[in-house]
Enzyme design. Structure first.
Site, PDB file in Angstrom:
ATOM      1  N   LYS A 143      16.400  21.887  -9.353  1.00 50.13           N
ATOM      2  CA  LYS A 143      15.832  20.708  -9.936  1.00 50.13           C
ATOM      3  C   LYS A 143      16.711  19.787 -10.593  1.00 50.13           C
ATOM      4  CE  LYS A 143      12.055  19.680  -9.724  1.00 50.13           C
ATOM      5  NZ  LYS A 143      10.879  20.053 -10.294  1.00 50.13           N
TER       6      LYS A 143
ATOM      7  N   SER B  47      15.477  21.865 -14.475  1.00 52.28           N
ATOM      8  CA  SER B  47      14.256  22.842 -14.877  1.00 52.28           C
ATOM      9  C   SER B  47      14.497  24.147 -15.536  1.00 52.28           C
ATOM     10  CB  SER B  47      13.444  22.911 -13.571  1.00 52.28           C
ATOM     11  OG  SER B  47      12.515  24.107 -13.442  1.00 52.28           O
TER      12      SER B  47
ATOM     13  N   GLU C 243      10.435   8.639 -15.780  1.00 58.29           N
ATOM     14  CA  GLU C 243       9.130   9.204 -16.075  1.00 58.29           C
ATOM     15  C   GLU C 243       8.487   8.730 -17.365  1.00 58.29           C
ATOM     16  OE1 GLU C 243       8.553  13.495 -14.627  1.00 58.29           O
ATOM     17  OE2 GLU C 243      10.705  13.166 -14.585  1.00 58.29           O
TER      18      GLU C 243
ATOM     19  N   HIS D  72       0.830  -1.122  -0.190  1.00 56.54           N
ATOM     20  CA  HIS D  72      -0.052  -0.080  -0.117  1.00 56.54           C
ATOM     21  C   HIS D  72       0.764   1.356   0.035  1.00 56.54           C
ATOM     22  CE1 HIS D  72      -3.383  -2.617   1.352  1.00 56.54           C
ATOM     23  NE2 HIS D  72      -2.557  -3.327   1.768  1.00 56.54           N
TER      24      HIS D  72
END
Ligand code: ARG
Length: 495
Positions: free
Chosen positions: A304, A298, A311, A178
């Site tokens: 970043k 970024s 992804e 979970h």
């Protein structure tokens, strides 16, 4: 460059003769005028099936040889066709080969060029053949090649996982259920879990290559041909098995579905692995850092460092599933025999194999170059993630497991009241939760002690994981078809 950049006459006129001349067309004889321009554009597959050119030529060489061997054309004619086709292949490979939208499809384009090179004998090549068995063959050859290539890409990922499991032996992290910390596990155990998924993928790609390894040549349009062709001969030349039923041979695209399914499942595996790395590399988890070469920044936030590649593994899996669904939907309810709907099998297949190969091309090195943060991982694997250890200890002491579970649950609640973790709770609280808990052995309540306490086969215990690792390495040694750098070879998108 791609076929589109090199020759793309996508905005050229479909027919330069104003639609009057029908003689240049394969099927022109029956027609008074050329196709309307808009229809020509809709109907043409050449902008995308040009990438089957090398396979198309290979199939034609096999067909021309067979025609000669069976005396359907003379040996001399056969030899002229074969050498002409070899010239076309060289032109394709060097990028010289120019196609035009009026070629309609790759089969027409190759034949047109062959005729320019060898003259009218080219008109004999299509004897005993139809574009229906021809296109099916081309796609079988393509699918076989790609299934094998993807398979070696999967193998490369498996090698990388085994390498990581080996060099990071002993590191612990929490296992999750979970997405809540559940129990400590060894990092190697986790990595080898992905290895098992890839091992099944490997089998799926082997099966897909096998399914593709059938030659439909000799089926002709659908019912065979009066010419004494020999499908076994052409199949043998291509290293394939011959078809059994001519109608099935031109109608079925199961081999496309098999490969698309294998790609979709592999995509699902990659997306799950990718999602974990997105989590692991976040500040919240802090388990790992990607090499700069495999992350991006970024444009506005200077701090970043984004895990884009992982992804994209997650994101691109959507299209892999869609590619498979698309072809399934195209095939559903289609009557036997060729229908133009079948032209829609190619782009999804191309997209799926390109997508999977692009992902596999980065994965092994991205895994190898990442750094793990041992302390943060182990830290997250302690605390309440050790609660099951206490319950199992009690059960081993003869306390019924349900009762043990309840007692430890009380202790966890007590810890929460006191605002402390399991390792820091005062000794008397243990005894209060259950008398037998006062004898918990030294070291059990640590991530390391937890994994070491496991006894069952295939578990996360160091001995068991060593065994799994040994088995994985032995498997990789017996399996063929892997060579370093295989995936960086050129792709047929550049024909
Ligand atoms: N471009 C067609 C395809 O991709 C080739 C087969 C055409 N056959 C036909 N009977 N029109 O499926």
């Amino acid at each position: 460059g791609s076929v589109f950049s090199r020759h793309a006459p996508l905005n050229s006129t479909f027919m330069s003769d104003g639609g009057k001349n029908t003689s240049g067309r394969m099927w022109g004889g029956r027609f008074g005028v050329s196709p309307a321009e808009a229809f020509g554009r809709l109907n043409a597959s050449i902008p995308f099936d040009i990438r089957l050119a090398a396979h198309d030529i290979r199939g034609s060489v096999a067909h021309a040889k067979m025609l000669g061997a069976k005396g359907i054309i003379s040996d001399r004619e056969s030899a002229t066709l074969v050498s002409g086709l070899e010239t076309v292949l060289r032109e394709v490979e060097s990028g010289e080969f120019a196609w035009d939208l009026s070629d309609e499809d790759v089969h027409t384009a190759v034949e047109r060029r062959l005729k320019e090179l060898v003259g009218d004998v080219a008109l004999k090549l299509h004897t005993g053949r139809s574009r229906n068995d021809q296109v099916a063959l081309d796609l079988h050859l393509f699918a076989r090649e790609k299934a094998e290539r993807i398979r070696s890409g999967v193998l490369a990922a498996m090698h990388a996982l085994v390498g990581l499991a080996e060099t990071n032996k002993g590191l612990v992290l929490p296992g999750y259920t979970h997405l809540q910390r559940a129990q400590p596990i060894l990092l190697s155990h986790h990595l080898l879990s992905h290895f098992e998924a890839f091992r099944r993928d490997l089998r799926r790609f082997e099966a897909a290559a096998e399914a593709a390894n059938v030659s439909p040549l000799g089926a002709a349009a659908l019912g065979g041909t009066p010419h004494p062709v020999d499908p076994r001969l052409t199949a043998q030349e291509l290293g394939m098995k011959p078809f059994t039923n001519s109608l099935d041979a031109v109608s079925e695209r199961d081999f496309v579905l098999d490969l698309l399914y294998a790609c979709a499942v592999l995509g699902v595996h990659l997306s799950r692995l990718g999602e974990e790395w997105v989590l692991w590399t976040s500040a919240e988890f802090g388990f790992a850092t990607l090499d700069d070469a495999y992350s991006s920044g970024s444009s506005i936030m200077p701090q970043k460092k984004n895990p884009d590649a992982y992804e994209l593994m997650r994101g691109k899996t959507g299209r892999l599933i869609a590619d498979m669904n698309g072809v399934l939907i195209t095939l559903k309810g289609l009557p036997l025999g060729y229908s133009k709907d079948l032209q829609e099998d190619k782009e999804p297949l191309f997209d799926a194999v390109d997508t999977v190969l692009a992902l596999l091309a980065v994965l092994p090195e991205m895994l190898r170059t990442a750094r793990f943060h041992k302390g943060l991982m182990a830290g997250a694997a302690g605390g309440f993630a050790l609660a099951t250890e206490l319950a199992d200890f009690l059960a081993a002491e003869g306390v019924p497991f349900r009762e043990a579970h309840h007692a430890v649950g009380r202790l966890v609640r007590r810890c929460e009241e006191l605002g402390v973790s399991l390792e820091d709770v005062p000794q008397e609280e243990f005894a209060a939760a259950h008398p037998a808990l006062s004898e918990v052995p030294e070291g059990l309540l640590t991530p390391r002690g937890s994994v070491q306490s496991k006894r069952s086969a295939g578990s996360t215990a160091p001995g068991s994981v060593d065994e799994q690792l040994g088995q994985a390495k032995a498997f990789l040694e017996t399996v063929e078809g892997y060579s370093e750098g295989h995936l960086s070879e050129g792709s047929d998108r550049c024909v």
